[in-house]
Design a protein around this motif. Structure first.
Motif, PDB file in Angstrom:
ATOM      1  N   VAL A   1       6.152  26.215 -14.854  1.00  0.00           N
ATOM      2  CA  VAL A   1       6.389  26.297 -13.413  1.00  0.00           C
ATOM      3  C   VAL A   1       7.625  25.200 -13.366  1.00  0.00           C
ATOM      4  N   PHE A   2       8.605  25.527 -12.526  1.00  0.00           N
ATOM      5  CA  PHE A   2       9.750  24.727 -11.992  1.00  0.00           C
ATOM      6  C   PHE A   2       9.773  24.925 -10.526  1.00  0.00           C
ATOM      7  N   VAL A   3       9.883  23.526  -9.819  1.00  0.00           N
ATOM      8  CA  VAL A   3       9.994  23.560  -8.594  1.00  0.00           C
ATOM      9  C   VAL A   3      11.468  22.581  -8.502  1.00  0.00           C
ATOM     10  N   ASP A   4      12.240  23.228  -7.785  1.00  0.00           N
ATOM     11  CA  ASP A   4      13.806  22.767  -7.683  1.00  0.00           C
ATOM     12  C   ASP A   4      14.214  22.531  -8.972  1.00  0.00           C
ATOM     13  N   ASP A   5      14.104  23.290 -10.135  1.00  0.00           N
ATOM     14  CA  ASP A   5      14.586  23.242 -11.346  1.00  0.00           C
ATOM     15  C   ASP A   5      14.011  22.104 -12.156  1.00  0.00           C
ATOM     16  N   ASP A   6      12.929  21.237 -11.593  1.00  0.00           N
ATOM     17  CA  ASP A   6      12.183  20.402 -12.660  1.00  0.00           C
ATOM     18  C   ASP A   6      10.785  21.044 -12.841  1.00  0.00           C
ATOM     19  N   ALA A   7      10.672  20.968 -14.166  1.00  0.00           N
ATOM     20  CA  ALA A   7       9.363  21.486 -14.833  1.00  0.00           C
ATOM     21  C   ALA A   7       8.093  20.263 -14.371  1.00  0.00           C
ATOM     22  N   ILE A   8       7.195  21.263 -13.618  1.00  0.00           N
ATOM     23  CA  ILE A   8       5.770  20.633 -13.289  1.00  0.00           C
ATOM     24  C   ILE A   8       4.489  20.797 -13.919  1.00  0.00           C
ATOM     25  N   GLY A   9       4.668  21.834 -14.822  1.00  0.00           N
ATOM     26  CA  GLY A   9       3.353  22.106 -15.431  1.00  0.00           C
ATOM     27  C   GLY A   9       3.360  23.654 -16.012  1.00  0.00           C
ATOM     28  N   SER A  10       2.307  24.049 -16.163  1.00  0.00           N
ATOM     29  CA  SER A  10       1.971  25.509 -16.631  1.00  0.00           C
ATOM     30  C   SER A  10       0.936  26.057 -15.860  1.00  0.00           C
ATOM     31  N   THR A  11       1.026  27.638 -15.693  1.00  0.00           N
ATOM     32  CA  THR A  11       0.009  28.387 -15.074  1.00  0.00           C
ATOM     33  C   THR A  11      -1.139  28.278 -15.751  1.00  0.00           C
ATOM     34  N   PRO A  12      -2.355  28.529 -15.068  1.00  0.00           N
ATOM     35  CA  PRO A  12      -2.695  28.080 -13.853  1.00  0.00           C
ATOM     36  C   PRO A  12      -2.532  26.739 -13.304  1.00  0.00           C
ATOM     37  N   LEU A  13      -1.932  26.315 -12.063  1.00  0.00           N
ATOM     38  CA  LEU A  13      -1.703  25.063 -11.918  1.00  0.00           C
ATOM     39  C   LEU A  13      -1.837  24.937 -10.325  1.00  0.00           C
ATOM     40  N   SER A  14      -2.436  23.648  -9.998  1.00  0.00           N
ATOM     41  CA  SER A  14      -2.626  23.133  -8.720  1.00  0.00           C
ATOM     42  C   SER A  14      -1.791  21.834  -8.618  1.00  0.00           C
ATOM     43  N   ALA A  15      -0.684  22.004  -7.863  1.00  0.00           N
ATOM     44  CA  ALA A  15       0.203  21.037  -7.667  1.00  0.00           C
ATOM     45  C   ALA A  15       0.595  20.396  -6.183  1.00  0.00           C
ATOM     46  N   GLU A  16       0.801  18.972  -6.012  1.00  0.00           N
ATOM     47  CA  GLU A  16       1.251  18.652  -4.714  1.00  0.00           C
ATOM     48  C   GLU A  16       2.837  18.499  -4.753  1.00  0.00           C
ATOM     49  N   ILE A  17       3.410  19.461  -3.840  1.00  0.00           N
ATOM     50  CA  ILE A  17       4.660  19.746  -3.734  1.00  0.00           C
ATOM     51  C   ILE A  17       5.208  19.346  -2.421  1.00  0.00           C
ATOM     52  N   LEU A  18       6.329  18.413  -2.492  1.00  0.00           N
ATOM     53  CA  LEU A  18       7.025  17.908  -1.281  1.00  0.00           C
ATOM     54  C   LEU A  18       7.347  18.887  -0.313  1.00  0.00           C
ATOM     55  N   ARG A  19       7.083  18.557   1.238  1.00  0.00           N
ATOM     56  CA  ARG A  19       7.208  19.649   2.225  1.00  0.00           C
ATOM     57  C   ARG A  19       8.741  20.083   2.150  1.00  0.00           C
ATOM     58  N   GLY A  20       9.090  21.097   2.941  1.00  0.00           N
ATOM     59  CA  GLY A  20      10.192  21.534   3.143  1.00  0.00           C
ATOM     60  C   GLY A  20      10.600  22.602   2.252  1.00  0.00           C
ATOM     61  N   GLU A  21      11.702  23.360   2.236  1.00  0.00           N
ATOM     62  CA  GLU A  21      12.130  24.739   1.491  1.00  0.00           C
ATOM     63  C   GLU A  21      12.468  24.180  -0.049  1.00  0.00           C
ATOM     64  N   ARG A  22      11.383  24.731  -0.749  1.00  0.00           N
ATOM     65  CA  ARG A  22      11.554  24.450  -2.209  1.00  0.00           C
ATOM     66  C   ARG A  22      11.748  25.706  -2.994  1.00  0.00           C
ATOM     67  N   GLY A  23      12.598  25.606  -3.999  1.00  0.00           N
ATOM     68  CA  GLY A  23      12.736  26.714  -5.226  1.00  0.00           C
ATOM     69  C   GLY A  23      11.529  26.502  -6.130  1.00  0.00           C
ATOM     70  N   LEU A  24      10.840  27.799  -6.263  1.00  0.00           N
ATOM     71  CA  LEU A  24       9.798  28.152  -7.495  1.00  0.00           C
ATOM     72  C   LEU A  24      10.200  28.694  -8.342  1.00  0.00           C
ATOM     73  N   ARG A  25      10.130  28.537  -9.724  1.00  0.00           N
ATOM     74  CA  ARG A  25      10.509  29.605 -10.734  1.00  0.00           C
ATOM     75  C   ARG A  25       9.563  29.524 -11.881  1.00  0.00           C
ATOM     76  N   LEU A  26       9.208  30.830 -12.276  1.00  0.00           N
ATOM     77  CA  LEU A  26       8.042  30.930 -13.311  1.00  0.00           C
ATOM     78  C   LEU A  26       8.944  31.366 -14.669  1.00  0.00           C
ATOM     79  N   GLN A  27       8.392  30.797 -15.658  1.00  0.00           N
ATOM     80  CA  GLN A  27       9.458  30.941 -16.848  1.00  0.00           C
ATOM     81  C   GLN A  27       8.630  31.286 -17.873  1.00  0.00           C
TER      82      GLN A  27
END
Length: 160
Positions: free
Chosen positions: A32-58
């Motif tokens: 799982v990438f948020v704004d091009d930063d890898a934050i973990g693997s699915t399944p995942l529960s994450a705290e993500i900063l508010r606002g418009e964010r790009g999510l990418r699963l690879q």
């Protein structure tokens, strides 16, 4: 100064600046990438900063899944199970001589050389043609994420 000897109390409550986002994929284990930063693997529960964010699963062998999230502070968002689709196969095509017209499953692409994406696990009819030469035709199938190359040598068509 006034108030130096008077005890004063200030109370405030901090509010989170993030949203709690639950991310699942099929298959699981996608990065799982948020704004091009890898934050973990699915399944995942994450705290993500508010606002418009790009999510990418690879995941290997699968096409990237890309979404834009609009997150509000303090919210909980469950994205459900996000299905990953098999990655396209890549076929690099060349012709001798170059500049042959390329058709894939009857649809014109462009002159060779070129690289085309092919849906995985499906038989594709590849045809190359050029005036003054015999048509080249081949059927092939690629697996998800597979890369292959094909060089078509066109035979001159003599006489008329």
């Amino acid at each position: 100064m006034t108030g130096r000897t008077i005890d004063q109390t200030v109370e405030f409550a901090l509010q989170p600046a993030w949203a709690e986002v639950n991310i699942h994929s099929k298959p699981s284990g996608a990065t799982v990438f948020v704004d091009d930063d890898a934050i973990g693997s699915t399944p995942l529960s994450a705290e993500i900063l508010r606002g418009e964010r790009g999510l990418r699963l690879q995941a290997a062998g699968y096409a990237d899944l890309v979404r834009t999230l609009e997150l509000a502070a303090g919210e909980t968002l469950d994205l459900g199970i996000l299905p990953l689709l098999p990655a396209a196969g890549l076929l690099s095509l060349e012709s001798r001589p170059p500049g042959a017209s390329v058709n894939v499953r009857g649809a014109y692409r462009c002159p060779s050389p070129l690289t085309v994406e092919l849906s995985p696990g499906t038989e594709h009819r590849i045809q190359l043609s050029r005036p003054g030469y015999r048509r080249f035709s081949r059927s092939l199938a690629l697996e998800a994420g597979e890369e292959s190359s094909l060089t078509a040598t066109l035979e001159a068509q003599l006489g008329g």
